[in-house]
Scaffold this motif. Structure first.
Motif, PDB file in Angstrom:
ATOM      1  N   CYS A   1      48.429  50.248  68.598  1.00  0.00           N
ATOM      2  CA  CYS A   1      49.813  50.102  69.648  1.00  0.00           C
ATOM      3  C   CYS A   1      48.945  50.692  70.746  1.00  0.00           C
ATOM      4  N   HIS A   2      50.125  52.255  70.306  1.00  0.00           N
ATOM      5  CA  HIS A   2      50.097  53.253  72.157  1.00  0.00           C
ATOM      6  C   HIS A   2      48.094  53.580  71.701  1.00  0.00           C
TER       7      HIS A   2
ATOM      8  N   TYR B   1      54.380  55.980  64.397  1.00  0.00           N
ATOM      9  CA  TYR B   1      54.469  54.996  63.785  1.00  0.00           C
ATOM     10  C   TYR B   1      53.989  55.222  62.538  1.00  0.00           C
TER      11      TYR B   1
ATOM     12  N   GLU C   1      56.151  44.321  75.430  1.00  0.00           N
ATOM     13  CA  GLU C   1      57.227  44.707  74.346  1.00  0.00           C
ATOM     14  C   GLU C   1      56.792  45.891  74.479  1.00  0.00           C
TER      15      GLU C   1
ATOM     16  N   ASP D   1      49.018  45.833  62.415  1.00  0.00           N
ATOM     17  CA  ASP D   1      48.659  46.977  60.479  1.00  0.00           C
ATOM     18  C   ASP D   1      47.788  46.715  59.891  1.00  0.00           C
TER      19      ASP D   1
ATOM     20  N   GLU E   1      52.034  52.440  60.537  1.00  0.00           N
ATOM     21  CA  GLU E   1      50.657  52.193  62.036  1.00  0.00           C
ATOM     22  C   GLU E   1      49.372  53.467  61.900  1.00  0.00           C
TER      23      GLU E   1
ATOM     24  N   GLN F   1      47.501  45.810  68.465  1.00  0.00           N
ATOM     25  CA  GLN F   1      48.299  45.566  69.607  1.00  0.00           C
ATOM     26  C   GLN F   1      48.918  46.350  69.816  1.00  0.00           C
ATOM     27  N   ASN F   2      49.432  46.566  67.812  1.00  0.00           N
ATOM     28  CA  ASN F   2      51.784  46.882  67.828  1.00  0.00           C
ATOM     29  C   ASN F   2      51.502  46.911  66.464  1.00  0.00           C
ATOM     30  N   PRO F   3      52.736  47.526  65.676  1.00  0.00           N
ATOM     31  CA  PRO F   3      52.977  47.829  64.545  1.00  0.00           C
ATOM     32  C   PRO F   3      52.375  46.678  63.683  1.00  0.00           C
TER      33      PRO F   3
ATOM     34  N   PHE G   1      49.393  47.782  72.600  1.00  0.00           N
ATOM     35  CA  PHE G   1      50.556  47.739  73.312  1.00  0.00           C
ATOM     36  C   PHE G   1      51.245  47.214  74.603  1.00  0.00           C
TER      37      PHE G   1
ATOM     38  N   GLY H   1      49.573  54.635  66.783  1.00  0.00           N
ATOM     39  CA  GLY H   1      50.489  54.397  67.969  1.00  0.00           C
ATOM     40  C   GLY H   1      51.434  55.457  68.195  1.00  0.00           C
TER      41      GLY H   1
END
Length: 270
Positions: A146-147, A30, A195, A251, A33, A246-248, A191, A114
Motif C-alpha cells: 500500500c503506502h 492498516y 485511490e 494483502d 496489511e 498496491q492497496n489493502p 497506492f 501501509g
C-alpha cells in the motif's frame, strides 16, 4: 539469539499526517496489511521481530479495524486484533538502531505495511535507509504494501531532502536528489493517485495529502505500474528481491508471494 529464520516487520511511529492546508489528520498502519502477510510468515515457520524508528509501538488506524478488510469475517477481525494485542513481538518492538548494532544478518526478509505513516517518517529515516541498503546489497526479500513502498526511498543518501522537495512541489529537484537510488529501474507498485483521491474525499474531509506516493516513486526512478482493473483491486509486483502491493485488498496475494520468496531463500541457504 533465536536461530530460526526470522523476518523483520517494519512499522512507522507517526500517528498523524499534516495535510497541505496545515491540518493534521490521524494516521496509523492498516490492520490487515500488517497481520495477513506477517501471520502467513509465522504460519510457515518463520519468527518475527517488529521494529520502529524509536522502538515504541506503532499506532493502528482504527478505521482499518473492520471486518470489511477481512473478507467480511468478524472472526478474522477478532483474531487480527488478538494478534496485535498479544503477540510478544508486537508488544516489544525494537528500534532500528538497536537492530543495526546487533547485526542484520539474522534476518531473512523484511516487510512493511501501509497506512499513511510511512510518508511521514519511514521515507526519510536514516536508520531504515541503512537497513534497506543491507537488504538490497544482500538481495534479501523486501516486501512492502500500500503506502509502505514509499519507505524504500529511505535508502537514498538524501532522503530527507527528497521528501522536502516532494512536499514543496519541486519534482525536478526531487529527481536530482534521488540520483543513484538503489531501486531505480525496479518494477514496483504502490497506492495509486485515484485511490488516494478516494481516501482524501472519504477519510480526510477533502483535505489534500502533502504529496502522492505513486508520483514520488516515479520521480525517484521506479518503474511504477498500477492495476488496470480499477481502484482497490489486488495487485502485486515482484522484481528481484522487491515485492510491492498496491492497496489493502492486495494483502493475501502479498502474503502468498512473501512466503514463497522466503521459502526460496531458506532452501537456497540450506
Amino acid at each position: 539469539m533465536n536461530s530460526e529464520p526470522t523476518i523483520l516487520a517494519i512499522a512507522s511511529n507517526a500517528d498523524s499526517i499534516t495535510l497541505k492546508d496545515g491540518r493534521k489528520e490521524h494516521a496509523g498502519y492498516y490492520l490487515n496489511e500488517l497481520v495477513i502477510p506477517v501471520q502467513a510468515a509465522l504460519d510457515a515457520g518463520y519468527q518475527m521481530v517488529l521494529a520502529t524508528p524509536n522502538g515504541t509501538k506503532p499506532i493502528m488506524d482504527p478505521q482499518s479495524a473492520t471486518a470489511a478488510h477481512f473478507g467480511g469475517s468478524e472472526e478474522a477481525l477478532r483474531k487480527a486484533l488478538d494478534f496485535i494485542n498479544t503477540h510478544p513481538a508486537m508488544q516489544n518492538p525494537r528500534s532500528f538502531r538497536s537492530l543495526i548494532e546487533e547485526g542484520l544478518d539474522r534476518y531473512i526478509g523484511f516487510y512493511a505495511p501501509g497506512g499513511h505513516p510511512p510518508m511521514v517518517d519511514l521515507i526519510q529515516d536514516p536508520d531504515l535507509g541503512e537497513i534497506l541498503r543491507h537488504a538490497h546489497s544482500t538481495a534479501k526479500t523486501t516486501a512492502l504494501l500500500c503506502h509502505g513502498p514509499i519507505a524504500i526511498a529511505a535508502a537514498m543518501p538524501k532522503a530527507k531532502e527528497f521528501r522536502a522537495a516532494l512536499v514543496a512541489g519541486k519534482p525536478e529537484e526531487a529527481k536530482r536528489l534521488a540520483e543513484g537510488w538503489q531501486y531505480a529501474g525496479y518494477r514496483m507498485t504502490i497506492f495509486s493517485n485515484d485511490e488516494e483521491h478516494y481516501a482524501e474525499e472519504h477519510y480526510m474531509g477533502g483535505g489534500k495529502i502533502p504529496f502522492y506516493v505513486n508520483d514520488a516513486l516515479k520521480i525517484a526512478g521506479g518503474d511504477v505500474s498500477i492495476s488496470d482493473k480499477g481502484i482497490f483491486k489486488p495487485f502485486v509486483i515482484e522484481d528481484r528481491e522487491l515485492i510491492t502491493g498496491q492497496n489493502p485488498p492486495s494483502d493475501h496475494e502479498m502474503a502468498k508471494r512473501f512466503v514463497k520468496a522466503l521459502d526460496r531463500a531458506t532452501a537456497k541457504a540450506a
